[in-house]
Design a protein around this motif. Structure first.
Motif, short mmCIF file in Angstrom:
data_model
loop_
_atom_site.label_atom_id
_atom_site.label_comp_id
_atom_site.label_asym_id
_atom_site.label_seq_id
_atom_site.Cartn_x
_atom_site.Cartn_y
_atom_site.Cartn_z
N LEU A 110 0.67 -1.21 0.09
CA LEU A 110 -0.25 -0.22 -0.11
C LEU A 110 1.05 1.31 -0.40
O LEU A 110 0.90 2.11 -1.04
CB LEU A 110 -1.20 -0.21 1.07
CG LEU A 110 -2.00 1.01 1.38
CD1 LEU A 110 -2.82 1.11 -0.22
CD2 LEU A 110 -2.77 1.16 2.59
N LYS A 111 1.90 0.88 1.32
CA LYS A 111 3.57 2.24 0.94
C LYS A 111 2.86 3.21 -0.81
O LYS A 111 3.79 3.76 -1.17
CB LYS A 111 4.37 1.84 1.82
CG LYS A 111 5.22 3.19 2.15
CD LYS A 111 6.48 2.86 2.74
CE LYS A 111 6.91 3.70 3.52
NZ LYS A 111 8.44 3.87 4.27
N GLU A 112 3.85 1.49 -1.59
CA GLU A 112 4.08 1.74 -2.90
C GLU A 112 3.28 2.14 -3.73
O GLU A 112 2.82 3.40 -4.51
CB GLU A 112 5.05 0.09 -3.25
CG GLU A 112 6.16 -0.12 -2.60
CD GLU A 112 6.86 -1.17 -2.93
OE1 GLU A 112 8.06 -2.17 -3.30
OE2 GLU A 112 5.92 -2.06 -3.05
N ASP A 114 0.13 4.16 -2.88
CA ASP A 114 0.47 5.29 -2.32
C ASP A 114 1.90 6.31 -2.96
O ASP A 114 1.45 7.26 -3.02
CB ASP A 114 0.87 5.67 -1.25
CG ASP A 114 -0.74 5.30 -0.26
OD1 ASP A 114 -1.81 4.97 -0.63
OD2 ASP A 114 -0.82 5.21 1.11
N ALA A 115 2.97 5.63 -2.80
CA ALA A 115 3.74 6.71 -2.96
C ALA A 115 4.07 6.84 -5.17
O ALA A 115 4.21 8.18 -4.97
CB ALA A 115 5.58 5.78 -2.82
N ILE A 117 1.11 6.89 -6.50
CA ILE A 117 0.06 7.88 -6.62
C ILE A 117 0.77 9.45 -6.25
O ILE A 117 0.03 10.25 -6.95
CB ILE A 117 -1.25 7.85 -5.75
CG1 ILE A 117 -1.65 6.37 -6.03
CG2 ILE A 117 -2.06 8.96 -5.48
CD1 ILE A 117 -3.05 6.24 -5.30
N ALA A 118 1.35 9.44 -4.89
CA ALA A 118 2.05 10.97 -4.99
C ALA A 118 2.78 11.73 -5.83
O ALA A 118 3.36 12.05 -6.08
CB ALA A 118 2.46 10.83 -4.20
N ARG A 131 -4.62 10.03 -12.56
CA ARG A 131 -4.95 9.34 -10.91
C ARG A 131 -6.83 8.63 -10.72
O ARG A 131 -6.39 7.22 -10.67
CB ARG A 131 -5.57 10.47 -9.84
CG ARG A 131 -6.18 10.10 -8.47
CD ARG A 131 -5.57 9.26 -7.62
NE ARG A 131 -5.38 8.99 -6.85
CZ ARG A 131 -5.25 9.72 -5.72
NH1 ARG A 131 -4.62 10.70 -5.67
NH2 ARG A 131 -6.16 9.52 -4.48
N GLU A 135 -6.38 4.22 -10.05
CA GLU A 135 -8.17 4.40 -9.01
C GLU A 135 -8.29 2.73 -9.46
O GLU A 135 -8.59 1.83 -9.10
CB GLU A 135 -9.15 5.10 -8.80
CG GLU A 135 -7.98 6.55 -7.40
CD GLU A 135 -7.42 5.77 -5.98
OE1 GLU A 135 -8.25 4.69 -6.22
OE2 GLU A 135 -6.71 6.79 -5.19
N TYR A 138 -5.95 -0.76 -10.21
CA TYR A 138 -6.22 -0.78 -8.70
C TYR A 138 -7.18 -1.71 -7.27
O TYR A 138 -6.92 -2.33 -7.12
CB TYR A 138 -4.91 0.24 -8.03
CG TYR A 138 -4.90 -0.24 -6.57
CD1 TYR A 138 -4.24 -1.21 -5.41
CD2 TYR A 138 -5.57 0.73 -4.86
CE1 TYR A 138 -4.78 -1.64 -4.22
CE2 TYR A 138 -5.47 0.33 -4.01
CZ TYR A 138 -4.60 -0.91 -3.45
OH TYR A 138 -4.73 -1.11 -2.22
N GLU A 179 -12.98 6.46 -3.71
CA GLU A 179 -12.06 6.61 -4.66
C GLU A 179 -11.56 6.72 -5.41
O GLU A 179 -11.72 7.99 -6.52
CB GLU A 179 -10.77 6.24 -3.72
CG GLU A 179 -9.83 7.22 -3.44
CD GLU A 179 -9.50 8.16 -2.68
OE1 GLU A 179 -8.22 9.47 -3.18
OE2 GLU A 179 -10.43 8.36 -2.55
#
Length: 240
Positions: A110-112, A114-115, A117-118, A131, A135, A138, A179
């Motif tokens: 999940l961290k990756e 989010d990275a 998406i950032a 985006r 979404e 994923y 989302e």
């Protein structure tokens, strides 16, 4: 004539996708080229002929996975010949498919995600679209071909689902996360400002010129985000 019949068989009787038909077509072309070069009628090739073809074509060049793909193509063609009574016995039935290499697929935390998406630059015109693409891949698990061919008329945002035409023209209903719906709405506002070509009026994801996005463009978007996020894993849209 035979080639055209084969493609019709793959499309109508087997219900394969355009990408699968293209792959089987390449396998057939290689088989036909080899048999022609050896003065062998491809319809009446023997098991020994096919074994020699697989050996010569695969020797020192392709992976086990690619060899298995080629043999599957051979099986498919001779199944077609048998089905349509061009032959009475399938010479490929004894061809053994090599065992594929076993491997663990790459996964993202999940961290990756989010990275990744950032890394989407929200100042750019395509930001809401990209985006929404992430979404949808994923959150809904769409294949790339399903994403690029997604139609507006098949998306029901109020109900929170979409109608997807998948492999073999099989249809399924897929939920859309809240989302994804949020970014989808943003993208629809941007999309409305495009000069959309008539043939793409019902296609969801478009480029800046109002034309349908390609599979290659989706791969480029995802790989670029992963690279910018410093993710060294082998990433594709399927990874999401």
């Amino acid at each position: 004539m035979l080639e055209k019949e084969y493609y019709t068989y793959l499309r109508l009787e087997k219900g394969l996708s355009a990408n699968s038909i293209e792959a089987y077509g390449r396998d057939y072309a290689r088989l036909k080229s080899y048999m022609d070069a050896h003065n062998i009628d491809v319809v009446h090739a023997t098991y020994d002929d096919l074994q020699a073809f697989v050996y010569e074509t695969s020797r020192g060049v392709v992976s086990v996975r690619t060899q298995a793909r080629l043999i599957a193509g051979v099986h498919s063609f001779y199944s077609f010949l048998l089905y349509h009574n061009y032959i009475t016995q399938d010479p490929s039935e004894l061809l053994e498919t090599p065992k594929k290499e076993q491997y663990l697929p790459e996964v993202l935390s999940l961290k990756e995600i989010d990275a990744m998406i950032a890394q989407i630059d929200m100042s750019k015109a395509e930001s809401h679209r990209n985006r929404a693409i992430v979404e949808m891949l994923y959150g809904s698990g769409l294949r790339v071909s399903e994403l690029v061919n997604l139609k507006l008329s098949h998306v029901y945002l109020n109900e929170g689902y979409m109608r997807i035409l998948g492999k073999g023209t099989k249809e399924r209903l897929v939920p859309i996360s809240p989302e994804a719906i949020k970014w989808f709405d943003y993208w629809l506002e941007d999309r409305a400002q495009l000069d959309i070509k008539p043939e793409y009026k019902d296609i969801v994801f478009l480029n800046r010129y109002g034309r349908q996005l390609t599979r290659a463009m989706i791969f480029t978007i995802i790989k670029s985000l992963a690279h910018e996020a410093g993710i060294l894993k082998k990433i594709s849209p399927h990874t999401l």
